[in-house]
Structure formats: C-alpha cells, structure tokens
Enzyme design. Structure first.
Site, short mmCIF file in Angstrom:
data_model
loop_
_atom_site.label_atom_id
_atom_site.label_comp_id
_atom_site.label_asym_id
_atom_site.label_seq_id
_atom_site.Cartn_x
_atom_site.Cartn_y
_atom_site.Cartn_z
N SER A 1 -0.28 -67.67 18.78
CA SER A 1 -1.26 -67.68 19.86
C SER A 1 -2.45 -68.60 19.60
CB SER A 1 -1.74 -66.26 20.13
OG SER A 1 -2.23 -65.66 18.95
N HIS B 1 3.33 -65.84 24.51
CA HIS B 1 2.98 -67.19 24.98
C HIS B 1 4.19 -68.07 25.29
CE1 HIS B 1 -1.28 -66.57 24.24
NE2 HIS B 1 -0.88 -65.87 23.19
N LYS C 1 -0.09 -63.23 30.93
CA LYS C 1 -0.30 -64.64 30.59
C LYS C 1 0.40 -65.50 31.64
CE LYS C 1 -1.89 -63.38 26.20
NZ LYS C 1 -1.55 -62.58 25.04
C1 LIG Z 1 -2.16 -61.49 24.31
C2 LIG Z 1 -1.24 -61.12 23.23
C3 LIG Z 1 -0.88 -59.79 23.01
C4 LIG Z 1 -1.53 -58.65 23.73
O1 LIG Z 1 -1.08 -58.57 25.04
P1 LIG Z 1 -2.02 -57.82 26.09
O2 LIG Z 1 -1.12 -57.55 27.24
O3 LIG Z 1 -3.11 -58.78 26.41
O4 LIG Z 1 -2.52 -56.58 25.42
C5 LIG Z 1 0.07 -59.51 22.05
N1 LIG Z 1 0.60 -60.51 21.31
C6 LIG Z 1 0.25 -61.79 21.48
C7 LIG Z 1 0.89 -62.84 20.62
C8 LIG Z 1 -0.70 -62.13 22.42
O5 LIG Z 1 -1.08 -63.39 22.56
#
Ligand SMILES: *Cc1c(COP(=O)(O)O)cnc(C)c1O
Length: 390
Positions: free
Chosen positions: A176, A204, A236
C-alpha cells in the site's frame, strides 16, 4: 496518569503529528477544502467511482428498497438480499466457491487470522504488510514472524526455524505504501509445499489489475488451491466501502462460526451492498478506465524520470516519491499544497524511519494536463524541501 499533552507535543516536535482536513464535497481528483480547490493525488479511488452517478443512483435505490440501517448483525436479522447477492457476485467474479462480507478490510483481516490461528501457531508476514495484517496476527495470539520484503529466501529461512503448530503466510498483494506487487506464485508454491495457509490482502489490486479488474491475486493464482484466502476491500477502486473474504466453502463456513469481527458487529447498510453490486459491474466493464490509468502511470513515470525524481519502482497507480526525513516529506507536501496540489506525506511508523515519502496516487479521472501540473510543482519544490531539511 500518563501525560498526554507532553506526548503530543513531543510528537509534534518529531514532525510526526497527524491532523485531518475536511472536504466540503465528494472525493474526486479536484477536492474542495475550506472553500479552496485542490488538485488531489491522495485518494485510493483509482477508477473514480466514489462519486460516480450510477453508484449514487444505485445507493439511493438501495436505500429506497432496504432503508438505511441494517438494524442487526448478519447472524441475527441484519443479512439482507442485497448482502447475499453481492457475496454471490463477488465469489463468481474472483472464481472462488464462496465470499463473505465484512464491514471493513481491517476487520476482515482481524477476523480471518484470529479465526484460523491461535497460541502455538505461527503467522509469517512481509515486513511491509499493512497494519491490519500485523494487528491480526497479534490479536490471534499466534507468534508473529516478519520476513524481509518480498524475499522468498528470508521467508524460507524463517519457516524452517519454526516447530509444530499451524502456519499462515500473509502478504499484501500490492503494497500500500510502495506500490509494488508480491511474488504470489512463489508464495503459493511455498505455502502448498509446507501445508500452510496463504492470506493475500488485495486491497490495492482489486479492481485495478488483472482481467476485468479481478486483482493481482486472481491474476497470479487463477487456480487458487483451498489453502489460499483472498481478502479485498470495497472502499478503494470499487468506490464504496467494506471488504470481503473469498475462499473455499469450509473456510467461509468457519469464518461465519468463528470470525469475531464478523459475528459481533452490525451488518453494513444493505444499500451500500446494493451500490457495490453496481460498482462491481462498472469494474467489470472498466477496461477503458484501467487502460487510461495505466497510460497515466507511464506518462507520469516518464515525466518524473526526465526531472530526475526518485520515484520508487512501481507499475501500479501508487507512485511513491522517496524523500527520507519526516520533516522534509512534510515540508514538500506543504509546499505543494501552497501551489494547490495535494499529496500526502507518509511518515513513520506507517513507513520505516528515514523512508518518509510522498504517496502519489493516480486515478483514471486525472488528465495529462493535471499530471503536468503535478510534475511542475514537484520540479519546483522537491530540491528545495530535501535540501532545507538536511
Ligand atoms: C486500506 C487497507 C486495508 C483496510 O481496509 P479498510 O476497508 O479501509 O478497513 C487493509 N489492507 C490494506 C493493504 C489496505 O490498503
């Protein structure tokens, strides 16, 4: 009692203090904060769906049909047709037997790891994994063993040193804060050979990479064995909110019985699941969006190379610019902001000490001219900020 004020002021002095900014309107490539418009390179809304008219319409339609609150946990009466239909469509889309919705990705990771692992077991994690995967291992009570980033040799070595107990390897699919991709074929081979679980967090990659946006995990492991578990988020690229876990029927049934972050929480609003069905449709049809995004990534990287900017090696829409010191990253971010360009400075502990960076993210809604503006702003600020902080 702990002295909070002293701890906060120390944090400020170390340039590690965090604050929020309040958006006046929707998430987009141009956002409005305190009445001023900014060109933004900060969101994870890679396909520009968060404010898409078809999603807004579906959300309204879902609210009309299902109301707003789910009113209960999934195992009581909170599970609606909207959730069920979305779970079936997600499972089909990623080619796994079943999928299970969670309220957030953070909760999904906690739920999976703590349902499968416990004291005496071992969880192996890439050093650069997302905080939620680290916290998941800690919560489970298993030993947390971290291996060097994307380094199979390091993982082999660490696995050879552990004894009895179940084993689980967990990795981000796309990292990320770095934007690079995990060696999933190698990880899956190793997991299968030692009879370990493999948990891939494709937050991602899902919607962005692979055929029809199926993600990095499905792209790399098309014949996913039963020991592999996919977690992906919906907040995302899909532009809505929430997350899901996909895997075998037995895995999903086990999570329904044992994943505490699934059981002891209110089901997300059904209208959200309803809108996410439309988001999934837009992702499937979104080949042109992904093509445009890839084209923007290439355009930005070649522009940055011409300027001699040290972009980190990444072929995804996450294009971090390494700065080093937290203070320098913060200063650069502020200088860009003065020019109307938003890019978040990422500092420790999110990244390692001395590896502070600007996390530049691109969206299919960006235009080349806007990337030109970012490159110009970086050209005028980058040298100054990194020198001033030395
Ligand atoms: C954003 C993210 C999460 C958390 O997801 P949410 O739905 O925002 O709680 C978990 N793992 C990764 C790699 C992320 O980028």
């Amino acid at each position: 009692m702990q002295n909070l004020a002293a701890a906060l002021s120390e944090r400020k002095q170390q340039q590690l203090y965090r604050t929020r900014q309040t958006l006046d309107g929707p998430q987009d490539v141009i956002v409005r904060i305190d009445g001023r418009e900014y060109l933004s390179f900060c969101s994870n809304d890679y396909l520009g769906l968060a404010n898409h008219p078809r999603l807004i319409e579906a959300f309204k339609q879902g609210a009309g049909r299902f109301g707003v609150g789910s009113g209960a946990a999934h195992l009581i009466t909170g599970h609606s047709y909207a959730h069920q239909a979305l779970e079936e469509e997600l499972a089909e889309f990623v080619g796994r037997p079943r999928a299970l919705l969670f309220s957030t990705g953070y909760m999904a990771n906690l739920g999976v790891v703590s349902a499968l692992m416990g004291r005496g077991d071992s969880v192996f994690e890439d050093r650069l994994n997302h905080a939620s995967l680290i916290d998941a291992a800690l919560l489970s009570g298993a030993s947390l063993i971290r291996y060097a980033h994307a380094d199979m040799e390091s993982l082999h070595r660490k696995m050879a040193q552990t004894g009895a107990g179940k084993r689980l390897i967990a990795s981000d699919g796309v990292f990320s804060m770095d934007g690079d991709c995990a060696p999933l074929v190698d990880l899956a081979g190793l997991a299968a050979s030692v009879d370990a679980w493999l948990l891939i967090d494709d937050a991602h990659g899902f919607g962005v990479l692979g055929k029809h946006g199926c993600g990095w995990c499905v792209d790399q492991l098309s014949d996913a064995p039963d020991n592999s578990i996919l977690m992906a988020t919906l907040g995302k690229a899909l532009g809505t909110f929430g997350a899901f876990v996909a895997g075998s029927d037995e895995l999903i049934e086990t999570l329904i019985q044992q994943a505490r972050t699934f059981i002891y929480t209110t089901a997300p609003p059904p209208a959200l699941a309803w809108a996410t069905r439309t988001a999934l449709q837009l992702v499937r049809e979104g080949e042109d969006l992904r093509e445009k995004l890839n084209e923007l990534v290439r355009y930005f990287r070649s522009g940055a190379a011409e300027l001699g900017l040290p972009l980190m090696p990444s072929a995804t829409p996450i294009q971090p610019l390494l700065v080093g010191a937290a203070a320098a990253a913060l200063e650069l971010s502020e200088a860009l902001r003065e020019q109307g360009v938003l890019v978040t400075a990422i500092r420790p502990p999110t990244v390692a000490k001395g590896a502070a960076r600007l996390r530049i993210t691109l969206s299919a809604r960006h235009q080349r001219l806007q990337l030109d503006r970012l490159l110009e702003a970086l050209a005028s600020c980058y040298g100054k900020a990194s020198c001033a902080a030395r």
